[in-house]
Scaffold this motif. Structure first.
Motif, PDB file in Angstrom:
ATOM      1  N   LEU A 198       2.350   1.776  -3.414  1.00 65.08           N
ATOM      2  CA  LEU A 198       1.364   2.297  -4.356  1.00 65.08           C
ATOM      3  C   LEU A 198       1.147   3.784  -4.139  1.00 65.08           C
ATOM      4  CD1 LEU A 198      -1.429  -0.410  -4.569  1.00 65.08           C
ATOM      5  CD2 LEU A 198       0.112   0.292  -6.362  1.00 65.08           C
ATOM      6  N   GLN A 199       1.047   4.171  -2.909  1.00 58.19           N
ATOM      7  CA  GLN A 199       0.845   5.594  -2.632  1.00 58.19           C
ATOM      8  C   GLN A 199       2.052   6.412  -3.081  1.00 58.19           C
ATOM      9  OE1 GLN A 199      -0.173   5.507   1.507  1.00 58.19           O
ATOM     10  NE2 GLN A 199      -2.358   5.604   1.069  1.00 58.19           N
ATOM     11  N   GLN A 216       3.994   5.627  -5.490  1.00 60.56           N
ATOM     12  CA  GLN A 216       3.947   5.659  -6.951  1.00 60.56           C
ATOM     13  C   GLN A 216       3.025   6.757  -7.441  1.00 60.56           C
ATOM     14  OE1 GLN A 216       3.190   1.486  -7.894  1.00 60.56           O
ATOM     15  NE2 GLN A 216       4.346   1.800  -9.756  1.00 60.56           N
ATOM     16  N   ILE A 217       1.899   6.878  -6.782  1.00 55.50           N
ATOM     17  CA  ILE A 217       0.954   7.915  -7.186  1.00 55.50           C
ATOM     18  C   ILE A 217       1.578   9.287  -7.009  1.00 55.50           C
ATOM     19  CG2 ILE A 217      -1.153   9.068  -6.481  1.00 55.50           C
ATOM     20  CD1 ILE A 217      -2.537   6.513  -6.334  1.00 55.50           C
ATOM     21  N   GLU A 218       2.249   9.456  -5.899  1.00 59.83           N
ATOM     22  CA  GLU A 218       2.874  10.750  -5.661  1.00 59.83           C
ATOM     23  C   GLU A 218       3.941  11.033  -6.720  1.00 59.83           C
ATOM     24  OE1 GLU A 218       3.718  11.211  -1.656  1.00 59.83           O
ATOM     25  OE2 GLU A 218       4.732  13.148  -1.844  1.00 59.83           O
ATOM     26  N   LEU A 225       4.151   9.819  -9.707  1.00 60.55           N
ATOM     27  CA  LEU A 225       3.543  10.060 -11.012  1.00 60.55           C
ATOM     28  C   LEU A 225       2.905  11.432 -11.088  1.00 60.55           C
ATOM     29  CD1 LEU A 225       1.991   6.603 -11.814  1.00 60.55           C
ATOM     30  CD2 LEU A 225       3.781   7.777 -13.069  1.00 60.55           C
ATOM     31  N   SER A 226       2.364  11.880  -9.987  1.00 60.28           N
ATOM     32  CA  SER A 226       1.766  13.209 -10.019  1.00 60.28           C
ATOM     33  C   SER A 226       2.848  14.272 -10.157  1.00 60.28           C
ATOM     34  CB  SER A 226       0.924  13.441  -8.769  1.00 60.28           C
ATOM     35  OG  SER A 226       1.730  13.460  -7.629  1.00 60.28           O
ATOM     36  N   MET A 227       3.975  14.006  -9.560  1.00 61.24           N
ATOM     37  CA  MET A 227       5.100  14.935  -9.752  1.00 61.24           C
ATOM     38  C   MET A 227       5.512  14.958 -11.207  1.00 61.24           C
ATOM     39  SD  MET A 227       7.886  15.030  -6.727  1.00 61.24           S
ATOM     40  CE  MET A 227       8.123  13.289  -6.552  1.00 61.24           C
ATOM     41  N   VAL A 230       0.845  -1.202   0.000  1.00 61.06           N
ATOM     42  CA  VAL A 230       0.000   0.000   0.000  1.00 61.06           C
ATOM     43  C   VAL A 230       0.874   1.243   0.000  1.00 61.06           C
ATOM     44  CG1 VAL A 230      -1.653   1.315   1.365  1.00 61.06           C
ATOM     45  CG2 VAL A 230      -1.969  -1.118   1.076  1.00 61.06           C
ATOM     46  N   GLN A 231       1.904   1.205   0.812  1.00 63.31           N
ATOM     47  CA  GLN A 231       2.799   2.354   0.854  1.00 63.31           C
ATOM     48  C   GLN A 231       3.461   2.588  -0.493  1.00 63.31           C
ATOM     49  OE1 GLN A 231       5.235   1.286   4.158  1.00 63.31           O
ATOM     50  NE2 GLN A 231       4.384   2.868   5.476  1.00 63.31           N
TER      51      GLN A 231
END
Lengths: 401, 161
Positions: free
Chosen positions: A290-291, A293-295, A297-299, A287-288
């Motif tokens: 994945l989170q 990764q999202i951060e 990718l948003s960057m 879970v960590q």
């Protein structure tokens, strides 16, 4: 059923004032016989199973306890009688024959436990289909568990009584001890009251405790196992504590392990891992990650296109999503002409058309949006030289594989 | 994508639903700050995009029908001084409230420790019992991975190569 039991209690208690206990009880058996006859004469409580269900919804039967109560007023009040009467409130729990057997056994007619249980199980087995079987199932369950419990217990009613006193105060912990003495009956009456208020699957009725199971046989344990399948509730397994708390704990444990198995399939690379702790660590790490990764990718997203010219971006994104990169340049050229047009039409109308293209494949989907603009879009595609299908709604989004 | 387990329903919509919601939220970002095409602090922008990603994910994943998504949406709405409207949902599953959880800390400390960490990770995990938490985690993981895929596609599509 609980309201009925409560009603019965009230009605039983009222005669205390009217009829002072002048007669010493000749014997509970005689009283019970007459009491039983009264029951029968009243038209009986419907002790058949279908009446169980009807009883709960039927207001007519509510009058019965009143009749019963007035009849019972004829009897001298006695603690034993109160207990007996209260026991009869459980007619709904099973067949009347079961109750009679209860009465008989507690009246000192000894029955071998094996036979007793077999009879009840046969009678209750026939009722397994009924919806209101909870009580019956609990009855049988209780008896069998009682049997197994008692086989482990040493004798001595005094010891048992003390235990029962404890359990009665706790509510319905499943430490069952069979009791033959009458002094236990008052406790039972309390428990009988509480019975109606119990929760379903964790508690067991203390009504079973007065049943004198003198002889414990192993057949009872087997019978309990065989009846497991018909029940919805949690039962105490053989050799395990039947404390209501531990039962609940076990249910909870099983739930958690079931969900952990589900999670194991979800998290990649967790097949080999065994054990709850490691598994949970893996899940948390996943879970960590994945989170993170999202951060990340948003960057990247914010960096990739500093000028958020969103319409273009979204169109390109749409295209990128539909094809995983290789045909990307072609689509770019195809899409630029309708780009400005589409931006005018309010691109972000929720239409599933473009989004269906995101399904990783190059399949064509029906576009449901852009009804009014459809031909215009197709027309624009004509300019770019692609071969549009006028019938095919996805003309403007065709991708050459 | 139907889940094989009928008891636990962790169905998650397809990628396109996620993409749609994400792009919608990004466009909202754009329309909110039409002049701020390139704000000075890129960190803010990153945060906004990240927020948009989470919120859109929560919406795509079923709105308010999942505990974690509700908590996420509520948190985001609080930041924006908006209010989230919850439609009435039928309570198929009941879970114990957190007060009961405090009492039962004697249960398998290994599991409970991990559950505590998980609660910090999964939004809205504070008020859930462990079994419910596991369900929500499963659904959350599915949605997260879907969102990651969408964003990956976006980045790939937009990167100038």
């Amino acid at each position: 059923m609980d309201e009925f039991a409560a009603k019965k209690k009230d009605l039983v208690n009222t005669p205390v004032d009217l009829y002072p206990p002048e007669n010493p009880m000749s014997g509970p058996s005689q009283m019970m016989d007459s009491f039983r006859e009264t029951l029968w004469n009243d038209g009986g409580f419907n002790v058949h199973t279908d009446a169980d269900t009807s009883f709960r919804g039927n207001n007519n039967i509510d009058h019965r306890p009143l009749e019963m109560g007035w009849n019972m007023a004829q009897f001298p009040a006695d603690s034993g009688f109160i207990e007996r009467a209260a026991k009869f409130s459980f007619f709904g729990c099973g067949s009347f024959s079961e109750m009679m057997m209860n009465q008989q056994s507690s009246l000192g007619v000894p029955e071998s436990t094996g036979l007793f249980l077999q009879d009840t199980q046969i009678s209750s087995g026939s009722k397994l289909d009924n919806g209101s079987l909870k009580d019956a199932s609990k009855l049988v369950k209780d008896r069998s568990i009682n049997a197994s419990e008692d086989s482990q217990s040493s004798g001595g009613n005094g010891h048992d009584d003390a235990k029962c006193g404890d359990t009665s105060s706790k509510g319905f912990n499943c430490k069952k001890r069979k009791r033959i003495g009458k002094d236990s009956e008052t406790n039972q009456s309390h428990r009988v009251e509480q019975c109606g208020e119990e929760q379903e699957n964790k508690k067991q009725k203390e009504e079973q405790s007065p049943n004198s199971n003198a002889n414990k046989t192993n057949s009872e344990k087997q019978a309990s196992d065989s009846l497991k399948d018909g029940y919805i509730h949690m039962r105490a397994r053989r050799g395990q504590a039947t404390n209501s708390h531990s039962l609940a704990e076990r249910v909870r444990r099983e739930k958690i392990s079931e969900r952990m198995k589900f999670l194991q399939d979800l998290v990649p690379g967790c097949d080999k891992v065994t054990g709850k702790a490691v598994m949970l660590d893996e899940i948390i790490n996943y879970v960590q990650s994945l989170q993170c990764q999202i951060e990340f990718l948003s960057m990247k997203l914010s960096a990739v296109n500093p000028v958020l010219d969103f319409n273009l971006e979204s169109l390109l994104a749409k295209d990128a999503l539909q094809s995983s990169a290789p045909t990307f340049p072609q689509n770019m050229s195809m899409l630029y002409p309708p780009l400005s047009y589409l931006s005018q039409t309010g691109f972000m109308q929720p239409n599933l058309s473009s989004m269906t293209l995101l399904n990783g494949g190059l399949k064509r989907q029906e576009i449901h949006g852009y009804e009014s603009d459809h031909h215009n879009v197709v027309h624009m595609n004509n300019e770019t030289g692609t071969a549009p299908d006028h019938e095919d709604a996805t003309a403007d989004m065709k991708v050459e594989p | 994508m139907a889940s094989a387990d009928k008891l636990i329903n962790t169905d998650v919509p397809e990628k396109d639903v996620f993409a749609l919601h994400f792009l919608q939220s990004l466009s909202n970002l754009r329309t909110q700050n039409p002049l701020l095409n390139s704000p000075d602090k890129s960190i803010d922008r990153v945060k906004k995009i990240k927020n948009a990603a989470y919120v859109s994910m929560a919406r795509a994943a079923g709105g308010t029908s999942r505990l974690w998504s509700r908590a996420l949406l509520r948190r985001a709405a609080k930041d924006d001084n908006k209010s989230v409207r919850f439609s009435r949902r039928k309570r198929k599953v009941t879970w114990k409230i957190s007060s009961k959880r405090r009492r039962s800390n004697q249960r398998a400390p290994v599991v409970e420790e991990a559950a505590e960490r998980l609660r910090n990770l999964v939004p809205g995990g504070g008020g859930m019992e462990t079994s419910k938490l596991m369900e929500e985690t499963a659904h959350y993981i599915k949605c997260l991975s879907m969102q990651v895929k969408v964003m990956q596609c976006l980045v790939d599509g937009l990167s100038p190569n």
